[in-house]
Design an enzyme around this catalytic site. Structure first.
Site, PDB file in Angstrom:
ATOM      1  N   SER A  90       0.533  -1.146   0.036  1.00 26.92           N
ATOM      2  CA  SER A  90      -0.010  -0.009   0.023  1.00 26.92           C
ATOM      3  C   SER A  90       0.914   1.343   0.087  1.00 26.92           C
ATOM      4  O   SER A  90       0.335   2.389  -0.130  1.00 26.92           O
ATOM      5  CB  SER A  90      -1.073   0.115   1.087  1.00 26.92           C
ATOM      6  OG  SER A  90      -1.893  -0.971   0.863  1.00 26.92           O
ATOM      7  N   LYS A  93       0.411   3.463  -2.949  1.00 34.04           N
ATOM      8  CA  LYS A  93      -0.861   4.016  -3.004  1.00 34.04           C
ATOM      9  C   LYS A  93      -0.311   5.568  -2.888  1.00 34.04           C
ATOM     10  O   LYS A  93      -1.072   6.385  -3.517  1.00 34.04           O
ATOM     11  CB  LYS A  93      -2.083   4.035  -2.090  1.00 34.04           C
ATOM     12  CG  LYS A  93      -2.586   2.728  -1.980  1.00 34.04           C
ATOM     13  CD  LYS A  93      -3.336   2.286  -0.854  1.00 34.04           C
ATOM     14  CE  LYS A  93      -3.818   0.832  -0.843  1.00 34.04           C
ATOM     15  NZ  LYS A  93      -4.692   0.071   0.366  1.00 34.04           N
ATOM     16  N   TYR A 215      -3.819  -1.839 -10.231  1.00 33.20           N
ATOM     17  CA  TYR A 215      -3.703  -1.939  -8.729  1.00 33.20           C
ATOM     18  C   TYR A 215      -2.926  -2.958  -7.908  1.00 33.20           C
ATOM     19  O   TYR A 215      -2.031  -2.895  -7.373  1.00 33.20           O
ATOM     20  CB  TYR A 215      -5.222  -2.058  -7.993  1.00 33.20           C
ATOM     21  CG  TYR A 215      -5.200  -1.986  -6.713  1.00 33.20           C
ATOM     22  CD1 TYR A 215      -5.079  -0.862  -5.876  1.00 33.20           C
ATOM     23  CD2 TYR A 215      -5.469  -2.985  -5.913  1.00 33.20           C
ATOM     24  CE1 TYR A 215      -4.860  -0.754  -4.159  1.00 33.20           C
ATOM     25  CE2 TYR A 215      -5.488  -3.283  -4.592  1.00 33.20           C
ATOM     26  CZ  TYR A 215      -5.093  -1.990  -3.892  1.00 33.20           C
ATOM     27  OH  TYR A 215      -4.998  -2.152  -2.341  1.00 33.20           O
ATOM     28  N   TYR A 266      -4.363   3.837   8.193  1.00 32.83           N
ATOM     29  CA  TYR A 266      -5.860   3.385   8.264  1.00 32.83           C
ATOM     30  C   TYR A 266      -6.481   3.543   9.596  1.00 32.83           C
ATOM     31  O   TYR A 266      -6.412   4.581  10.107  1.00 32.83           O
ATOM     32  CB  TYR A 266      -5.976   1.920   8.082  1.00 32.83           C
ATOM     33  CG  TYR A 266      -5.091   1.547   6.419  1.00 32.83           C
ATOM     34  CD1 TYR A 266      -5.315   1.938   5.621  1.00 32.83           C
ATOM     35  CD2 TYR A 266      -4.015   0.649   6.865  1.00 32.83           C
ATOM     36  CE1 TYR A 266      -4.640   1.781   4.266  1.00 32.83           C
ATOM     37  CE2 TYR A 266      -3.239   0.513   5.634  1.00 32.83           C
ATOM     38  CZ  TYR A 266      -3.555   0.960   4.292  1.00 32.83           C
ATOM     39  OH  TYR A 266      -2.870   0.756   3.473  1.00 32.83           O
ATOM     40  N   VAL A 284       1.263  -3.798   3.828  1.00 35.82           N
ATOM     41  CA  VAL A 284       1.429  -5.005   4.433  1.00 35.82           C
ATOM     42  C   VAL A 284       2.429  -5.751   3.911  1.00 35.82           C
ATOM     43  O   VAL A 284       2.804  -6.909   4.690  1.00 35.82           O
ATOM     44  CB  VAL A 284       0.011  -5.796   3.968  1.00 35.82           C
ATOM     45  CG1 VAL A 284      -1.222  -5.381   5.114  1.00 35.82           C
ATOM     46  CG2 VAL A 284       0.002  -6.080   2.569  1.00 35.82           C
TER      47      VAL A 284
END
Ligand code: GLN
Length: 330
Positions: A90, A93, A215, A266, A284
């Protein structure tokens, strides 16, 4: 503040108990501080679990730790496995957000919000009730919309993302790990559901398969802590990078850093901001990148994750870094 090495431990004394919150980084003390952080955090091995949703991540040796710091005047400091490439997941992103903002500017915010979600990164809960507008660009749903912006405007979008990231780090060896990408695809049921929901609610332009393919591939990029610290240098340095001269990062740093501060980890972002005090983004694969504006960028990697999907040792190492150096945004 003074830092002294006594035996194997650093003693940090505040001559002034009301120290300035955001001090200048004392680069002379940094090698010693990194040694101390390394020594402190490896005692915490075994407190988390490596991501196991795909075989390529499940087989990573859990007991690894690396950290790299890059100052805005190009000094680099590192410890442990700082040059070992790992799956950025991530953290990608952040890079796709930079690229998509570069392409469409503020129009991006018509399709993605800027509020923390308080939910797991791959939650579908809010998406339906909030009209298909994801809360922010760092949860999976929001990141997919960001990736869709690139996918709908590029002939070879995954390649464009791959090359953009490699150009930010200045390391051409930063590539998509096709095995990891295939694993993401094979097990990506929730992500496939999110993409379909977004499409059904009118918030994907490209075909579902195309956006998902990009993605999954961006998540499968491999980079080291050193690469990552270099790639995010522009966010610590008012948009300027020593590696990529054509990136239009001016003024973007304030916006992207504030999103990292509020949404980068998050549903654990509040605790992280409290403990560390730097804008950051996790993945992760066990990586976390963070920014001390005007001073340095830092990347840390340790594969064991907590319940939220954030690196246990990574969070601890960053907490110790800001504690020992008295650098944070507060
Ligand atoms: N590939 C992972 C996913 O999409 C990335 C999640 C993460 O790093 N938090 O679920």
């Amino acid at each position: 503040m003074s830092v002294n090495l006594q035996g194997n431990t650093i003693s940090i004394t505040d001559q002034n108990t009301h120290h300035l919150a955001n001090q200048m980084l004392d680069t002379q003390a940094l090698p010693m501080i990194l040694q101390q952080i390394h020594q402190d955090v490896i005692e915490e091995y075994g407190k988390g679990n490596v991501a196991d949703y795909i075989p390529a991540l499940a087989k990573v040796n859990p007991h690894q730790f690396g950290m790299a710091i890059r100052t805005v005047d190009e000094q680099e400091f590192s410890i442990g496995a700082a040059d070992t490439a790992f799956s950025i997941q991530s953290i990608s992103k952040l890079f796709t957000l930079m690229l998509a903002l570069d392409i469409v500017g503020d129009d991006l915010w018509k399709r993605v919000g800027r509020e923390p979600s308080g939910m797991r990164f791959n939650s579908l809960v809010l998406l339906d009730s909030e009209g298909g507008i994801p809360r922010n660009p760092f949860i999976n749903a929001g990141a997919m919309v960001v990736t869709d912006i690139i996918a709908a405007r590029s002939a070879a979008p995954a390649r464009r993302i791959e090359e953009f990231i490699a150009s930010l780090s200045g390391n051409d060896a930063n590539r998509i790990d096709q095995l990891v990408a295939a694993g993401e695809q094979a097990t990506g049921y929730r992500n496939i559901a999110i993409a379909n929901l977004l499409k059904g609610m009118g918030n994907l332009e490209a075909e579902v398969e195309q956006t998902l393919d990009c993605y999954f591939k961006q998540c499968a990029m491999t980079m080291s802590c050193r690469d990552l610290a270099r790639a995010i240098e522009c966010l610590a340095n008012r948009g300027r990078s020593h590696f990529k001269s054509s990136f239009h990062g001016e003024k973007m740093d304030k916006r992207i850093n504030s999103l990292m501060l509020t949404c980068g980890l998050y549903d654990a972002v509040g605790n992280f901001a409290y403990n560390v005090g730097l804008p950051a983004k996790s993945g992760v694969g066990g990586g976390i990148v963070a920014i001390c504006p005007g001073q340095y960028s830092v990347a840390v990697w340790a594969p064991e994750l907590d319940h939220y999907g954030n690196s246990v040792l990574g969070q601890l190492a960053l907490e110790k870094l800001t504690f020992y150096t008295h650098t944070s945004i507060f």
